[in-house]
Scaffold this active site. Structure first.
Site, PDB file in Angstrom:
ATOM      1  N   LYS A  82      68.932  11.573  39.914  1.00  0.00           N
ATOM      2  CA  LYS A  82      68.027  10.417  39.903  1.00  0.00           C
ATOM      3  C   LYS A  82      67.273  10.388  41.234  1.00  0.00           C
ATOM      4  CE  LYS A  82      68.247   5.395  38.987  1.00  0.00           C
ATOM      5  NZ  LYS A  82      69.148   4.231  38.765  1.00  0.00           N
ATOM      6  N   SER A 157      67.904   1.698  34.439  1.00  0.00           N
ATOM      7  CA  SER A 157      66.840   2.339  35.175  1.00  0.00           C
ATOM      8  C   SER A 157      66.968   3.865  35.269  1.00  0.00           C
ATOM      9  CB  SER A 157      66.781   1.775  36.601  1.00  0.00           C
ATOM     10  OG  SER A 157      67.960   2.081  37.310  1.00  0.00           O
ATOM     11  N   SER A 181      72.451   0.355  34.622  1.00  0.00           N
ATOM     12  CA  SER A 181      71.467   1.441  34.660  1.00  0.00           C
ATOM     13  C   SER A 181      71.986   2.833  34.356  1.00  0.00           C
ATOM     14  CB  SER A 181      70.781   1.472  36.020  1.00  0.00           C
ATOM     15  OG  SER A 181      69.760   0.524  36.043  1.00  0.00           O
TER      16      SER A 181
HETATM   17  N1  GLN Z   1      68.326  -3.711  34.316  1.00  0.00           N
HETATM   18  C1  GLN Z   1      68.997  -4.191  35.472  1.00  0.00           C
HETATM   19  C2  GLN Z   1      68.010  -4.599  36.533  1.00  0.00           C
HETATM   20  O1  GLN Z   1      66.870  -4.451  36.288  1.00  0.00           O
HETATM   21  C3  GLN Z   1      69.951  -3.166  35.984  1.00  0.00           C
HETATM   22  C4  GLN Z   1      69.315  -2.150  36.837  1.00  0.00           C
HETATM   23  C5  GLN Z   1      70.321  -1.232  37.459  1.00  0.00           C
HETATM   24  O2  GLN Z   1      71.487  -1.174  37.061  1.00  0.00           O
HETATM   25  N2  GLN Z   1      69.864  -0.555  38.480  1.00  0.00           N
HETATM   26  O3  GLN Z   1      68.352  -5.070  37.569  1.00  0.00           O
END
Ligand code: GLN
Length: 488
Positions: A82, A157, A181
């Site tokens: 990532k 994400s 995410s």
């Molecule tokens: N969807 C969640 C957010 O937008 C989780 C994102 C994540 O785990 N980095 O904060």
């Protein structure tokens, strides 16, 4: 190795055997992945940066190590990273214009560890900008598409990391999970993803989003592969004072296939109205499968679940607003020249950050401001404690908790972009696990009528990764679900 298999379709477990037996070379394996990338990237956009030359060099070095018999645990295995991990000499953008040309001078601890094990880094995977999002549509480099249906999102994400594994562009990958995410994109793309216990894996060199929630974890095609990767990732790090020094178990040894007597808790609050019926059906079928394998299903309650989203989006945005202060145009990345210093900050941040990141910074700054701190941030922290206690209570009655990973399968591109609240709701089953600091894994448990993958979530008590791996692997081995390869 079955010679008719395209090497990029192998699991890590299969590939490491073939590499050790010298039936396959690391260079052949990376070439297969690079070919696959060339074929599917124009449609998928899993990667922000593909590191073809570096990967070929690393594969050659891996072949030399394998020939001399001193290959590491991941020698020659192609992985995607990532683009939130600092990688020495390779740009690290966090999918943001503000870091578009940022080239770190050092490796994140986990990158250094994987390098030492002989892993080959295929490239830097796409994500929502600064890991804020649930669909990878918030990337400054365009969205990643779902390998099972190009009109749908890959989740987020860590959408690029999930899609890359599902499409055979690499054998495994790294993501980060602050509120789901890793698990949500794993569920949407039909792969395995685990968020370990908070503190289990070093975060040194991982760009911070919300520091009390962020955790590093792997994606893989199988539970065994995820266990193999976890072994190399986990463990204490003098460079990260939040990282646990607890000894790291051999997670692979936990894969006995035996779940007899295991008590699996099912929280009624996680089977909510409005969820896609096919998701509920698939999860219930998985529970029946566990029962038939000798596990006991017990009902548990997590009564504060309904407050999790509100608490999370206060805590995460508050921490994000503080963490993102460092992008000021002076120290890293983009700089927009201006008349005064204040103007430079303003112009750089206005041009560098995307809409969702700005929304979060504003929400978080508001929640932390004088007069509002007690009403919002402090209250959210109290709710967090209640959620943590819910889990502690539940784990007196069961060994693991099973839930759906997300209320629906992958949604269509653009479906939720104009309504942030709808987007935040897709995290409903994953964020409590981060608030409580617990380990959670997503693994495929079926497909909906459109052929989109459905993910089962297994949650464990703190440092309960072995039980999660054992249960996940036993389910996978039972053959209850026949995996369907991605259509792309
Ligand atoms: N969807 C969640 C957010 O937008 C989780 C994102 C994540 O785990 N980095 O904060």
């Amino acid at each position: 190795m079955n010679v008719t298999t395209d090497p990029c379709r192998l699991t890590i477990d299969e590939a490491r055997l073939a590499l050790r037996k010298r039936e396959l070379s690391a260079v052949e394996l990376i070439r297969a992945c690079l070919q696959r990338i060339a074929a599917v990237e124009p449609r998928l956009n899993s990667f922000i940066t593909v590191c073809e030359k570096e990967a070929l060099d690393q594969a050659q070095a891996a072949d030399r190590r394998l020939a001399s018999g001193d290959g590491g645990a991941l020698c020659g295995i192609p992985l995607a990273i990532k683009d939130i991990y600092a990688t020495r000499g390779v740009r690290t953008t966090c999918a943001s214009k503000i870091l578009e040309n940022f080239v770190p001078t050092y490796d994140a601890t986990v990158i250094a560890r994987l390098r030492a094990e002989g892993a080959v880094f295929v490239g830097k995977a796409n994500l929502d900008e600064f890991a804020m999002g649930s669909s990878t549509e918030n990337s400054a480099f365009g969205p990643t598409r779902n390998p099972y249906d190009l009109e749908r999102v890959a989740g987020g994400s860590s959408g690029g990391s999930a899609a890359a594994v599902a499409a055979g562009e690499c054998l495994g990958s790294l993501g980060t999970d602050t509120g789901g995410s890793i698990r949500e994109p794993a569920a949407f793309c039909g792969v395995v993803g685990i968020k370990p216990t908070y503190s289990r894996v070093s975060r040194f060199g991982v760009i911070a989003y919300a520091s009390s929630l962020d955790q590093v974890g792997p994606f893989a095609k199988t539970v065994r592969d995820a266990a193999i990767l976890m072994r190399s990732l986990a463990g204490g790090d003098p460079a990260d004072s939040t990282c646990s020094t607890r000894p790291v178990p051999d997670y692979e040894q936990a894969l006995t296939g035996d779940v007899k007597g295991l008590r699996i808790g099912v929280p009624s609050e996680y089977f909510v109205e409005g969820m896609q019926p096919e998701v509920e059906d698939a999860v219930r079928a998985a529970l029946r499968q566990y029962e038939s394998m000798g596990a006991a299903i017990v009902e548990v309650s997590l009564p504060h679940t309904g407050y999790a989203i509100a608490a999370y989006y206060l805590i995460a945005t508050a921490e994000a607003s503080a963490n993102l202060e460092r992008y000021d145009g002076i120290r890293y990345g983009l700089r927009v020249e201006a008349e005064s210093l204040l103007d430079l900050y303003r112009k750089t941040r206005a041009r560098g950050f995307g809409a969702e990141v700005k929304r979060r910074i504003m929400l978080g700054t508001f929640a932390l401001s004088t007069g509002y701190y007690d009403a919002y941030y402090l209250k959210a922290q109290k709710v967090r404690t209640l959620i943590k206690r819910d889990f502690e209570q539940a784990f007196t009655r069961c060994d693991l908790i099973a839930t759906p990973t997300a209320p629906t399968t992958a949604f269509r591109l653009g479906e939720k972009t104009s309504d942030p609240l709808q987007m935040y709701l897709s995290d409903i089953f994953t964020i409590s696990v981060n608030l409580a600091g617990l380990p959670g894994m997503a693994l495929p448990c079926g497909y909906d009528s459109h052929g989109m993958p459905i993910g089962l979530q297994l949650i464990g008590p703190a440092f309960g990764e072995e039980a999660i791996f054992r249960a996940g692997d036993a389910y996978e081995r039972s053959g209850a679900v026949t995996r369907r390869p991605a259509a792309v």
